[in-house]
Write a protein that holds these residues in place. Structure first.
Motif, PDB file in Angstrom:
ATOM      1  N   ARG B  94      21.444 -48.225  32.975  1.00 56.81           N
ATOM      2  CA  ARG B  94      21.240 -47.506  34.241  1.00 56.81           C
ATOM      3  C   ARG B  94      22.575 -47.262  34.944  1.00 56.81           C
ATOM      4  O   ARG B  94      22.817 -46.191  35.498  1.00 56.81           O
ATOM      5  N   LYS B  95      23.440 -48.268  34.897  1.00 56.98           N
ATOM      6  CA  LYS B  95      24.770 -48.098  35.519  1.00 56.98           C
ATOM      7  C   LYS B  95      25.582 -47.026  34.787  1.00 56.98           C
ATOM      8  O   LYS B  95      26.321 -46.257  35.399  1.00 56.98           O
ATOM      9  N   LEU B  96      25.434 -47.011  33.476  1.00 55.89           N
ATOM     10  CA  LEU B  96      26.146 -46.009  32.680  1.00 55.89           C
ATOM     11  C   LEU B  96      25.718 -44.597  33.094  1.00 55.89           C
ATOM     12  O   LEU B  96      26.559 -43.689  33.248  1.00 55.89           O
ATOM     13  N   LEU B  97      24.430 -44.406  33.263  1.00 59.05           N
ATOM     14  CA  LEU B  97      23.930 -43.086  33.684  1.00 59.05           C
ATOM     15  C   LEU B  97      24.533 -42.700  35.033  1.00 59.05           C
ATOM     16  O   LEU B  97      24.914 -41.538  35.250  1.00 59.05           O
ATOM     17  N   ASP B  98      24.635 -43.678  35.908  1.00 57.21           N
ATOM     18  CA  ASP B  98      25.238 -43.406  37.225  1.00 57.21           C
ATOM     19  C   ASP B  98      26.726 -43.082  37.088  1.00 57.21           C
ATOM     20  O   ASP B  98      27.225 -42.133  37.682  1.00 57.21           O
ATOM     21  N   ARG B  99      27.385 -43.908  36.299  1.00 54.04           N
ATOM     22  CA  ARG B  99      28.838 -43.751  36.165  1.00 54.04           C
ATOM     23  C   ARG B  99      29.199 -42.350  35.670  1.00 54.04           C
ATOM     24  O   ARG B  99      30.166 -41.750  36.126  1.00 54.04           O
ATOM     25  N   TYR B 100      28.411 -41.825  34.731  1.00 53.92           N
ATOM     26  CA  TYR B 100      28.696 -40.483  34.206  1.00 53.92           C
ATOM     27  C   TYR B 100      27.903 -39.400  34.938  1.00 53.92           C
ATOM     28  O   TYR B 100      27.890 -38.257  34.507  1.00 53.92           O
ATOM     29  N   LEU B 126      13.281 -45.120  35.039  1.00 57.74           N
ATOM     30  CA  LEU B 126      14.349 -44.114  34.912  1.00 57.74           C
ATOM     31  C   LEU B 126      14.007 -42.837  35.677  1.00 57.74           C
ATOM     32  O   LEU B 126      14.905 -42.140  36.170  1.00 57.74           O
ATOM     33  N   ALA B 127      12.726 -42.532  35.802  1.00 58.08           N
ATOM     34  CA  ALA B 127      12.319 -41.308  36.503  1.00 58.08           C
ATOM     35  C   ALA B 127      12.695 -41.347  37.988  1.00 58.08           C
ATOM     36  O   ALA B 127      12.741 -40.308  38.648  1.00 58.08           O
ATOM     37  N   THR B 128      12.979 -42.542  38.496  1.00 60.61           N
ATOM     38  CA  THR B 128      13.438 -42.624  39.892  1.00 60.61           C
ATOM     39  C   THR B 128      14.907 -42.221  39.998  1.00 60.61           C
ATOM     40  O   THR B 128      15.417 -41.989  41.092  1.00 60.61           O
ATOM     41  N   GLN B 129      15.570 -42.154  38.856  1.00 57.50           N
ATOM     42  CA  GLN B 129      17.026 -41.966  38.827  1.00 57.50           C
ATOM     43  C   GLN B 129      17.411 -40.607  38.218  1.00 57.50           C
ATOM     44  O   GLN B 129      18.356 -39.953  38.666  1.00 57.50           O
ATOM     45  N   VAL B 130      16.682 -40.204  37.167  1.00 57.35           N
ATOM     46  CA  VAL B 130      17.005 -38.978  36.420  1.00 57.35           C
ATOM     47  C   VAL B 130      15.715 -38.282  35.983  1.00 57.35           C
ATOM     48  O   VAL B 130      14.624 -38.818  36.166  1.00 57.35           O
ATOM     49  N   THR B 131      15.868 -37.108  35.403  1.00 58.97           N
ATOM     50  CA  THR B 131      14.739 -36.442  34.739  1.00 58.97           C
ATOM     51  C   THR B 131      14.610 -37.050  33.342  1.00 58.97           C
ATOM     52  O   THR B 131      15.598 -37.117  32.604  1.00 58.97           O
ATOM     53  N   VAL B 132      13.400 -37.459  32.991  1.00 59.47           N
ATOM     54  CA  VAL B 132      13.220 -38.211  31.747  1.00 59.47           C
ATOM     55  C   VAL B 132      12.576 -37.348  30.654  1.00 59.47           C
ATOM     56  O   VAL B 132      11.584 -36.657  30.892  1.00 59.47           O
ATOM     57  N   LEU B 133      13.175 -37.390  29.486  1.00 57.76           N
ATOM     58  CA  LEU B 133      12.531 -36.883  28.279  1.00 57.76           C
ATOM     59  C   LEU B 133      12.095 -38.089  27.480  1.00 57.76           C
ATOM     60  O   LEU B 133      12.859 -39.047  27.333  1.00 57.76           O
ATOM     61  N   SER B 134      10.883 -38.034  26.972  1.00 58.24           N
ATOM     62  CA  SER B 134      10.349 -39.179  26.265  1.00 58.24           C
ATOM     63  C   SER B 134      10.034 -38.755  24.847  1.00 58.24           C
ATOM     64  O   SER B 134       9.411 -37.725  24.622  1.00 58.24           O
ATOM     65  N   GLU B 135      10.465 -39.559  23.888  1.00 58.24           N
ATOM     66  CA  GLU B 135      10.292 -39.139  22.495  1.00 58.24           C
ATOM     67  C   GLU B 135       9.215 -39.942  21.798  1.00 58.24           C
ATOM     68  O   GLU B 135       9.159 -41.164  21.918  1.00 58.24           O
ATOM     69  N   VAL B 136       8.404 -39.243  21.022  1.00 61.41           N
ATOM     70  CA  VAL B 136       7.348 -39.882  20.239  1.00 61.41           C
ATOM     71  C   VAL B 136       7.652 -39.660  18.754  1.00 61.41           C
ATOM     72  O   VAL B 136       8.054 -38.568  18.351  1.00 61.41           O
ATOM     73  N   GLY B 137       7.439 -40.696  17.953  1.00 59.29           N
ATOM     74  CA  GLY B 137       7.643 -40.575  16.508  1.00 59.29           C
ATOM     75  C   GLY B 137       8.720 -41.537  16.047  1.00 59.29           C
ATOM     76  O   GLY B 137       9.674 -41.790  16.767  1.00 59.29           O
ATOM     77  N   SER B 138       8.543 -42.044  14.826  1.00 57.22           N
ATOM     78  CA  SER B 138       9.488 -43.016  14.290  1.00 57.22           C
ATOM     79  C   SER B 138      10.576 -42.337  13.475  1.00 57.22           C
ATOM     80  O   SER B 138      10.370 -41.256  12.924  1.00 57.22           O
ATOM     81  N   LYS B 139      11.734 -42.977  13.416  1.00 54.56           N
ATOM     82  CA  LYS B 139      12.803 -42.486  12.543  1.00 54.56           C
ATOM     83  C   LYS B 139      12.600 -42.983  11.108  1.00 54.56           C
ATOM     84  O   LYS B 139      13.348 -42.610  10.205  1.00 54.56           O
ATOM     85  N   ASP B 140      11.626 -43.833  10.925  1.00 60.70           N
ATOM     86  CA  ASP B 140      11.359 -44.402   9.603  1.00 60.70           C
ATOM     87  C   ASP B 140      10.329 -43.525   8.902  1.00 60.70           C
ATOM     88  O   ASP B 140       9.198 -43.391   9.365  1.00 60.70           O
ATOM     89  N   GLU B 141      10.722 -42.917   7.777  1.00 60.11           N
ATOM     90  CA  GLU B 141       9.798 -41.958   7.151  1.00 60.11           C
ATOM     91  C   GLU B 141       8.552 -42.635   6.575  1.00 60.11           C
ATOM     92  O   GLU B 141       7.561 -41.965   6.299  1.00 60.11           O
TER      93      GLU B 141
END
Lengths: 254, 254, 254
Positions: B94-100, B126-141
């Motif tokens: 969260r601090k990183l998001l603020d810092r940048y 996070l939605a209180t701080q930024v606009t959130v994109l949420s991802e569904v699905g695994s990286k494991d095939e």
């Protein structure tokens, strides 16, 4: 060349009638064009702005100017011609060529159905205005054109005034001259070559194995197209027998 | 546009809620970012710094500044969020998001196991701080999530405050929405669309055939992501019916 | 690094003896070299000008100067060495190395037949002039060298004075260490490692899955080569467990 090696195949000199390398620009920035030219202008003969990318490319005029200054002619991909024709806007297309002072144009029917007479009529008309490249082959991998038909199409399109006929492959190299795996339709190519002179054909061959196959069959000075900008230097080494794939081929011959 | 063609599908205008193109930057230099912007800024809506590449990217602040000046929001890939969470460093994230001064962030669980309640809690926070994109699905095939579960995950994550839900594909396009061959899991996508509005979904679709499939199904203004910088211009022509793959599709409709 | 994450594997520091990243430049322009250096110089250890691309590369001296100023040694691909040898021009090759003030050179027999004694003689001779990398493996996918032979070749070439032995893969990663599908010949690699220290080997591994496999087997500081310039940042995240593929691998270990 940076140093001397014996037994290097002779390359034709610019402006080339054979040994052409046609490069596909599908959206380079102006600075990327400069980068490309700084390494590859000497090994490139003509630039295609892929399909209808010119419709959405910012600073199109500036891009054309940069290529022109480097002595490299540019043409719009055949799909743009077809987009105008399919909308009954062929006259607009002719005006567009004038407006951008184009010296080359492609006539194709990869995405639309067009009777051959009509295609030849377009070739004849455009040949009064620019140098015409005419493309044979469908962009639809399910549509197989038999070899005798390729030959007949190529012959009449050259007679109608095309400077070169292009064998279709798309950016990926998986239709037309090639199977969907990228493998060359060898019988097709060999049959075409019994009737049409190799110098009149520009073979689209974006994949390395395809380029190697044509260089081995037809030599260093085969006409090859749809080459990605970063693949022009690698292709030149294939032509010269300086990459593993053609290393022995030329050494044994020369 | 550089010239006029009739029967071109309407594109939404920026700032877009649908018709989004999300571009993946996996390590461009500052000058390459400028090159990209010079051709593609108008066709791009949001930039993802792929996975945790921001950890090792030199001149990160300068890069963010260049995108910001061009009006393009940037977010860190979901794997970076997961890297912080897996180390119990969420507060640091969260601090990183603020810092940048980040305005967007992705919440995902592609590489770690995370109960849905916990994921939604992260989204809410996070939605209180930024606009959130949420991802569904695994990286494991090997990890197949059934369609009803995709729908349920997408629904609750949108309810928890996600602006869009992202369908996972990775850089290669071989997991999540796609089979390891790159083929679309068509039944999955169609079932999702019976329950979740298309505008709420950002489909990762790095391969051309995948982009074509989605444009044919959902039209010019489908949200697509994980587009490589040099593929934004080509994608725009696919959206407009100006590449072979969608040429007839739109002509027949309009 | 731009921020702090716990449990990140230690990387060796430059000048590295292990954990090397060898990058293949197959024709970058001078400005592209600068772009590459601005993001990836810190993560790169040595540059190969692929096969004989240096023959046709304009501004070769300027390119070498830019890399040199960045502290990155450069060498000519082994195919160039073979091109000189096959033409009985080995003395010219030695002069070429002097003329360009090269500090490294590769000895290989990927495209020509060469008795091992002769290869070792070349290694010994060149080792008096430069640091030698010696490559094992054929560029011909039909030519399978059994594991015991790889080990024997590597051993004698290191004894003859090679600094590192390179495991062949080509630009594509489909020969030598790998099957034509790109799959690692795991048994071969594991057998080699029973006899030759990992630090003495530079594994060509251009494909992501190949890099992941080696990092999982041998850790963050495995020597990897034939990395494309734009893949150096992604590779560094794989080494650090910050990409999906190695995310859990390192977290579970550290």
């Amino acid at each position: 060349m940076n140093y001397t090696l014996t037994q290097i195949p002779d390359r034709t000199a610019k402006p080339r009638q054979s040994g052409l390398t046609m490069v596909m620009d599908k959206g380079l920035s102006l600075r990327e064009v400069e980068d490309f030219l700084s390494t590859s202008a000497g090994y490139s003969d003509i630039i295609k702005l892929g399909w209808a990318t010119s419709f959405v490319t910012p600073k199109l005029q500036e891009k054309l100017d940069i290529y022109r200054e480097a002595g490299l002619p540019v043409y719009f991909g055949g799909t743009l011609f077809e987009a105008f024709v399919a909308r009954n806007q062929f006259d607009d297309y002719r005006k567009l060529l004038d407006r951008y002072k184009m010296e080359y144009a492609e006539v194709s029917d990869g995405s639309i159905e067009m009777p051959q007479d009509e295609k030849c009529e377009y070739i004849r008309t455009l040949a009064t205005q620019v140098t015409v490249l005419s493309e044979v082959g469908s962009k639809d991998e399910a549509k197989i054109i038999p070899p005798y038909k390729w030959i007949q199409l190529m012959r009449v399109e050259l007679q109608a005034g095309a400077w070169k006929v292009i064998g279709e492959a798309r950016e990926g190299g998986t239709v037309g001259l090639f199977r969907s795996s990228g493998e060359v339709r060898q019988g097709l190519v060999e049959e075409i070559l019994t009737q049409i002179p190799s110098e009149s054909i520009l073979w689209e061959a974006p994949q390395k194995e395809q380029q190697v196959w044509f260089v081995k069959l037809l030599g260093a000075n085969v006409n090859l197209g749809n080459i990605a900008p970063h693949e022009v230097i690698p292709l030149e080494t294939i032509r010269l027998g300086l990459r593993g794939d053609t290393f022995s081929h030329f050494l044994n011959q020369l």
